[in-house]
Design an enzyme around this catalytic site. Structure first.
Site, PDB file in Angstrom:
ATOM      1  N   HIS A  37      42.309  51.734  41.332  1.00 19.11           N
ATOM      2  CA  HIS A  37      41.135  51.135  40.689  1.00 19.11           C
ATOM      3  C   HIS A  37      39.913  51.920  41.178  1.00 19.11           C
ATOM      4  CE1 HIS A  37      37.965  48.055  40.171  1.00 19.11           C
ATOM      5  NE2 HIS A  37      38.780  47.456  39.323  1.00 19.11           N
ATOM      6  N   ASP A  65      44.049  48.375  49.331  1.00 17.99           N
ATOM      7  CA  ASP A  65      43.359  47.550  48.349  1.00 17.99           C
ATOM      8  C   ASP A  65      44.344  46.467  47.912  1.00 17.99           C
ATOM      9  OD1 ASP A  65      42.564  46.430  45.965  1.00 17.99           O
ATOM     10  OD2 ASP A  65      41.948  48.317  45.034  1.00 17.99           O
ATOM     11  N   GLN A  87      44.768  42.852  43.908  1.00 19.88           N
ATOM     12  CA  GLN A  87      45.765  42.260  43.009  1.00 19.88           C
ATOM     13  C   GLN A  87      46.926  41.646  43.774  1.00 19.88           C
ATOM     14  OE1 GLN A  87      45.402  41.741  39.861  1.00 19.88           O
ATOM     15  NE2 GLN A  87      43.570  42.961  39.576  1.00 19.88           N
ATOM     16  N   LYS A 126      39.914  36.271  42.617  1.00 27.44           N
ATOM     17  CA  LYS A 126      41.175  36.519  41.908  1.00 27.44           C
ATOM     18  C   LYS A 126      42.275  35.596  42.416  1.00 27.44           C
ATOM     19  CE  LYS A 126      40.362  41.473  41.265  1.00 27.44           C
ATOM     20  NZ  LYS A 126      39.891  41.615  39.894  1.00 27.44           N
ATOM     21  N   CYS A 131      38.992  49.702  34.700  1.00 24.68           N
ATOM     22  CA  CYS A 131      38.414  50.380  35.883  1.00 24.68           C
ATOM     23  C   CYS A 131      39.436  51.293  36.534  1.00 24.68           C
ATOM     24  CB  CYS A 131      37.864  49.380  36.900  1.00 24.68           C
ATOM     25  SG  CYS A 131      36.598  48.319  36.240  1.00 24.68           S
TER      26      CYS A 131
HETATM   27  N1  C6P Z   1      40.044  44.384  38.988  1.00 25.59           N
HETATM   28  C1  C6P Z   1      40.617  43.844  36.711  1.00 25.59           C
HETATM   29  O1  C6P Z   1      40.404  43.289  35.630  1.00 25.59           O
HETATM   30  P1  C6P Z   1      36.324  43.081  43.125  1.00 25.59           P
HETATM   31  O2  C6P Z   1      35.605  43.261  41.833  1.00 25.59           O
HETATM   32  O3  C6P Z   1      35.639  43.769  44.266  1.00 25.59           O
HETATM   33  O4  C6P Z   1      36.678  41.661  43.414  1.00 25.59           O
HETATM   34  O5  C6P Z   1      37.757  43.791  42.941  1.00 25.59           O
HETATM   35  C2  C6P Z   1      37.830  45.115  42.554  1.00 25.59           C
HETATM   36  C3  C6P Z   1      39.240  45.547  42.365  1.00 25.59           C
HETATM   37  C4  C6P Z   1      39.801  46.400  43.304  1.00 25.59           C
HETATM   38  N2  C6P Z   1      41.082  46.782  43.220  1.00 25.59           N
HETATM   39  C5  C6P Z   1      41.882  46.366  42.233  1.00 25.59           C
HETATM   40  C6  C6P Z   1      43.305  46.806  42.216  1.00 25.59           C
HETATM   41  C7  C6P Z   1      41.370  45.518  41.247  1.00 25.59           C
HETATM   42  O6  C6P Z   1      42.177  45.115  40.259  1.00 25.59           O
HETATM   43  C8  C6P Z   1      40.015  45.116  41.302  1.00 25.59           C
HETATM   44  C9  C6P Z   1      39.406  44.265  40.223  1.00 25.59           C
HETATM   45  C10 C6P Z   1      39.660  43.590  37.844  1.00 25.59           C
HETATM   46  O7  C6P Z   1      41.598  44.559  36.899  1.00 25.59           O
HETATM   47  C11 C6P Z   1      38.243  43.794  37.429  1.00 25.59           C
HETATM   48  S1  C6P Z   1      37.902  45.475  37.031  1.00 25.59           S
END
Ligand code: C6P
Length: 407
Positions: free
Chosen positions: A123, A200, A203, A226, A365
């Site tokens: 991501h 990371d 997910q 999430k 993203c």
């Molecule tokens: N993905 C998706 O629809 P934040 O925004 O900081 O809580 O998380 C960012 C992020 C980082 N790593 C992964 C693997 C993610 O999936 C995400 C967020 C959402 O897939 C929004 S783009």
């Protein structure tokens, strides 16, 4: 069913909402999840009966607020198997957690000529911060490839991790492919080369049981929103010895021990990394989300999602969709990215919306991964504790309708 979904859905007031006169079918939890009443109520109770700033007041109310905030930290530690709550730093989410590592540990340790290993499936949150660091210090970025099935080319690790590698940055679960990556193998390879591994878990944390000790990771970031919690909160796990030697992130109140006109000394971990008034109620809400998930049992959450994604993939393929990512559900989370030849993903999401169905369409993203897949965008249905096979049937029925529009 591994979870009593019918009964737990009653915890989620949003499912009483209608969209375009149709019952809401929410298949976009990988983007952000819905919230159970227990989380919302906990935050309301906190604001109504316990609220004050934390770590500052000597009066009873402030101590109660501090206890709630630190209790949430302990819950967030327990949730990922961290033995000491001090190894959890509250952040605004995964993105901020990864950037914290970039600005503190990595900035102090990555030098010109060093290498940072990311993967082709990251991501942007676990890619762009490393691009910026590499540009800043003169390091270079390498990208571990993804194979045709959506798996990391672990067989190439010897080539990609060298004595110059200082950071291995990898997601535990891909938000596009659903792939659950073999992070322990990556951690072992990173450590053998003297590098640190940054995970990371945006997910993974909501969907699979995590133990940072079993994974042997140095840093692991995840987001509250999430995993049934509020926005504005997240947690960064860091190995305590690393956190202790790291420079601070933001400067300001509460992160100091002593301040002189021209220099300061730092508070103990984790407060050294939490400058200013934190997102107190959001952290408390995140703690409540952890407790809710613990009540369901993360093993049950995972088992439910395996059933859902297994059913989802077979139904989508029957409907003629190309589904991306591994077919082996033992290494796949509850995400199904797909394309239908006839229908552009954005058109699909718009048509499905008319049926009360929420899915995501776009590059998610993960633009470099889209290039690897050879597509500009995909549609994505993602499943969580409250989703049912009936909702997948509704998705597939609506897709048939969408195909009809473009026939
Ligand atoms: N993905 C998706 O629809 P934040 O925004 O900081 O809580 O998380 C960012 C992020 C980082 N790593 C992964 C693997 C993610 O999936 C995400 C967020 C959402 O897939 C929004 S783009």
């Amino acid at each position: 069913m591994s979870l009593d979904v019918e009964s737990l859905r009653k915890d989620f007031p949003i499912f009483e909402t209608q969209v375009h006169g149709k019952p809401l079918i929410y298949l976009d939890s990988a983007s952000s999840s819905q919230k159970p009443r227990q989380v919302v109520d906990r935050m309301v109770r906190f604001y109504e009966t316990e609220y004050a700033n934390v770590h500052r007041g000597v009066y009873d109310l402030s101590e109660r607020a501090t206890a709630a905030y630190e209790g949430a930290r302990a819950a967030c530690a327990r949730f990922v198997g961290a033995r000491d709550p001090r190894s959890i730093i509250f952040t605004r989410g995964t993105t901020e957690g990864i950037n914290l590592v970039r600005f503190t540990w990595a900035r102090a340790n990555v030098k010109a000529g060093d290498e940072i290993l990311v993967t082709e499936m990251e991501h942007h949150s676990n890619l762009v911060p490393w691009q910026l660091l590499a540009q800043e210090v003169g390091a270079s970025l390498r990208h571990l490839p993804v194979d045709d099935e959506g798996l990391l080319r672990i067989d190439l690790l010897d080539e990609y991790i060298t004595e110059r590698t200082k950071v291995v940055a990898v997601s535990l679960m891909s938000n596009v492919l659903g792939t659950i990556n073999p992070v322990r193998a990556l951690a072992d390879a990173a450590h053998a080369a003297g590098a640190r591994i940054v995970v990371d878990a945006a997910q993974a944390a909501p969907h699979i049981p995590i133990d940072v000790n079993e994974l042997d990771v140095d840093f692991l970031a995840y987001s509250s929103h999430k995993m049934l919690g509020p926005t504005g909160a997240g947690a960064l796990y860091g190995r305590l010895d690393l956190l202790e030697e790291m420079p601070p992130f933001h400067g300001g109140g509460e992160m100091i021990r002593e301040v002189f006109p021209d220099h300061s000394t730092w508070a103990e971990v984790p407060h050294k990394f939490e400058a200013g008034t934190p997102n107190i109620a959001q952290a408390v809400g995140m703690g409540a989300a952890v407790e809710y998930l613990e009540g369901l049992g993360m093993g049950n959450v995972r088992a439910h999602e395996k059933e859902m994604v297994d059913y989802g993939i077979s139904k989508l393929e029957e409907a003629g969709a190309k589904v991306y990512g591994p077919k082996d559900i033992s290494i796949r989370g509850g995400v199904a990215s797909f394309n239908l030849d006839e229908v552009h993903p954005h058109d699909m999401a718009t048509i499905l919306d008319q049926e009360g169905l929420c899915i995501r369409a776009g590059h998610h993203c993960a633009q470099p991964l889209m290039r690897v897949l050879g597509v500009p965008a995909t549609a994505r249905a993602s499943f969580y504790v409250y989703n049912t096979p009936d909702e997948i049937d509704a998705l597939v029925g609506a897709l048939d309708k969408a195909k009809g529009w473009f026939a």
